[in-house]
Design an enzyme around this catalytic site. Sequence first.
Site, PDB file in Angstrom:
ATOM      1  N   MET A  10       0.846  -1.210   0.000  1.00 15.56           N
ATOM      2  CA  MET A  10       0.000   0.000   0.000  1.00 15.56           C
ATOM      3  C   MET A  10       0.882   1.261   0.000  1.00 15.56           C
ATOM      4  O   MET A  10       0.842   2.033   0.945  1.00 15.56           O
ATOM      5  CB  MET A  10      -0.919  -0.029   1.227  1.00 15.56           C
ATOM      6  CG  MET A  10      -1.887  -1.215   1.200  1.00 15.56           C
ATOM      7  SD  MET A  10      -2.771  -1.463   2.746  1.00 15.56           S
ATOM      8  CE  MET A  10      -1.609  -2.460   3.667  1.00 15.56           C
ATOM      9  N   GLN A  52     -10.615   3.631  -0.457  1.00 15.76           N
ATOM     10  CA  GLN A  52     -10.245   4.857   0.261  1.00 15.76           C
ATOM     11  C   GLN A  52     -11.010   6.052  -0.300  1.00 15.76           C
ATOM     12  O   GLN A  52     -11.592   6.851   0.445  1.00 15.76           O
ATOM     13  CB  GLN A  52      -8.740   5.102   0.159  1.00 15.76           C
ATOM     14  CG  GLN A  52      -7.880   4.161   0.969  1.00 15.76           C
ATOM     15  CD  GLN A  52      -6.398   4.416   0.740  1.00 15.76           C
ATOM     16  OE1 GLN A  52      -5.994   5.008  -0.263  1.00 15.76           O
ATOM     17  NE2 GLN A  52      -5.572   3.971   1.668  1.00 15.76           N
ATOM     18  N   THR A  83       2.330   1.430   5.989  1.00 11.85           N
ATOM     19  CA  THR A  83       1.635   2.586   5.448  1.00 11.85           C
ATOM     20  C   THR A  83       1.191   3.475   6.590  1.00 11.85           C
ATOM     21  O   THR A  83       0.819   2.965   7.655  1.00 11.85           O
ATOM     22  CB  THR A  83       0.391   2.164   4.629  1.00 11.85           C
ATOM     23  OG1 THR A  83      -0.527   3.242   4.529  1.00 11.85           O
ATOM     24  CG2 THR A  83      -0.332   0.994   5.269  1.00 11.85           C
ATOM     25  N   ASN A  84       1.228   4.776   6.388  1.00 12.84           N
ATOM     26  CA  ASN A  84       0.705   5.704   7.395  1.00 12.84           C
ATOM     27  C   ASN A  84      -0.816   5.764   7.345  1.00 12.84           C
ATOM     28  O   ASN A  84      -1.491   5.638   8.362  1.00 12.84           O
ATOM     29  CB  ASN A  84       1.275   7.110   7.173  1.00 12.84           C
ATOM     30  CG  ASN A  84       2.700   7.257   7.634  1.00 12.84           C
ATOM     31  OD1 ASN A  84       2.977   7.536   8.781  1.00 12.84           O
ATOM     32  ND2 ASN A  84       3.640   7.066   6.708  1.00 12.84           N
ATOM     33  N   THR A  85      -1.366   5.964   6.148  1.00 15.11           N
ATOM     34  CA  THR A  85      -2.802   6.197   6.016  1.00 15.11           C
ATOM     35  C   THR A  85      -3.631   5.082   6.630  1.00 15.11           C
ATOM     36  O   THR A  85      -4.621   5.339   7.327  1.00 15.11           O
ATOM     37  CB  THR A  85      -3.178   6.356   4.528  1.00 15.11           C
ATOM     38  OG1 THR A  85      -2.559   7.541   4.018  1.00 15.11           O
ATOM     39  CG2 THR A  85      -4.679   6.452   4.344  1.00 15.11           C
ATOM     40  N   CYS A 196       3.995   9.880   4.776  1.00 17.82           N
ATOM     41  CA  CYS A 196       3.552   8.883   3.806  1.00 17.82           C
ATOM     42  C   CYS A 196       4.787   8.072   3.463  1.00 17.82           C
ATOM     43  O   CYS A 196       5.863   8.653   3.234  1.00 17.82           O
ATOM     44  CB  CYS A 196       2.958   9.532   2.561  1.00 17.82           C
ATOM     45  SG  CYS A 196       2.546   8.331   1.279  1.00 17.82           S
ATOM     46  N   THR A 197       4.648   6.763   3.433  1.00 18.87           N
ATOM     47  CA  THR A 197       5.832   5.922   3.315  1.00 18.87           C
ATOM     48  C   THR A 197       6.522   6.028   1.966  1.00 18.87           C
ATOM     49  O   THR A 197       7.641   5.536   1.811  1.00 18.87           O
ATOM     50  CB  THR A 197       5.488   4.457   3.621  1.00 18.87           C
ATOM     51  OG1 THR A 197       4.389   4.042   2.805  1.00 18.87           O
ATOM     52  CG2 THR A 197       5.126   4.281   5.088  1.00 18.87           C
ATOM     53  N   GLU A 198       5.884   6.667   0.978  1.00 22.20           N
ATOM     54  CA  GLU A 198       6.527   6.856  -0.328  1.00 22.20           C
ATOM     55  C   GLU A 198       7.318   8.159  -0.439  1.00 22.20           C
ATOM     56  O   GLU A 198       8.119   8.309  -1.369  1.00 22.20           O
ATOM     57  CB  GLU A 198       5.483   6.828  -1.448  1.00 22.20           C
ATOM     58  CG  GLU A 198       4.935   5.457  -1.790  1.00 22.20           C
ATOM     59  CD  GLU A 198       3.800   5.037  -0.878  1.00 22.20           C
ATOM     60  OE1 GLU A 198       3.444   3.839  -0.871  1.00 22.20           O
ATOM     61  OE2 GLU A 198       3.264   5.906  -0.153  1.00 22.20           O
TER      62      GLU A 198
END
Length: 233
Positions: A10, A52, A83-85, A196-198
């Site tokens: 994700m 989402q 993932t943060n979200t 955000c992990t990206e």
Amino acid sequence: MRYLGLLGGMSWESTLHYYQQINEGVRERLGGLHSAPLLLHSVDFAPVAARQRAGDWDALGAQLAAAAQGLQRAGAAGLLLCTNTMHKLAPAIEAAVDLPLLHIADPTIAALQAAGVQRVGLLGTRFTMDEAFYRDRLAAAGLQVLLPDKAGRAEVHRVIFDELCQGKVLAASRTAYQQVIAAMQAAGAEAVILGCTEIGMLLGADDSPLPLFDTTALHAAAAVDWLLAGAPA
């Protein structure tokens, strides 16, 4: 070492960095041919992102709860959500299993406190920036959270989904993020959370006038600590 279950995909772009950084961390600490005992449940992100957008968080909670249960049955002794979200759904995951969930915000909070930061800017998806589940955890630790303005939040979110989650790292988007950070600095931010992990794909320490706290790197380091805490002396 105990097995750590990763809930990932994700997007897989950031999950790849988790896998690499956790394994590198174990090798650095133990040396030789050591690596991390990991179990990975990687989802198809497209239907997740669609849910989402539709606000169907109940279905997503059920999906991740079932994935967590599968990791527990497979032998995981702890869980890490890449993932943060989706930490919006941490309560649903925790309720479904008898395993600890290593929350992504906690090592970030610890690092900010150790650095003496009190006012911190937050970058992430619009869900992470706009909703309370993440900001409240930071605020409960005594941190004052600053957000980009409405246009800045929209651009930060767009870059994540339209570019970074698809493996695109563009110089123009780096410049846009730098402008957002400069505005938060002018508003009093002392540091910035890459929430955000990206985002760590786009920004490094040299790209920002403020210190960056990369949640992926901090979360992965916490995973290494957890793994090695269960290793024989």
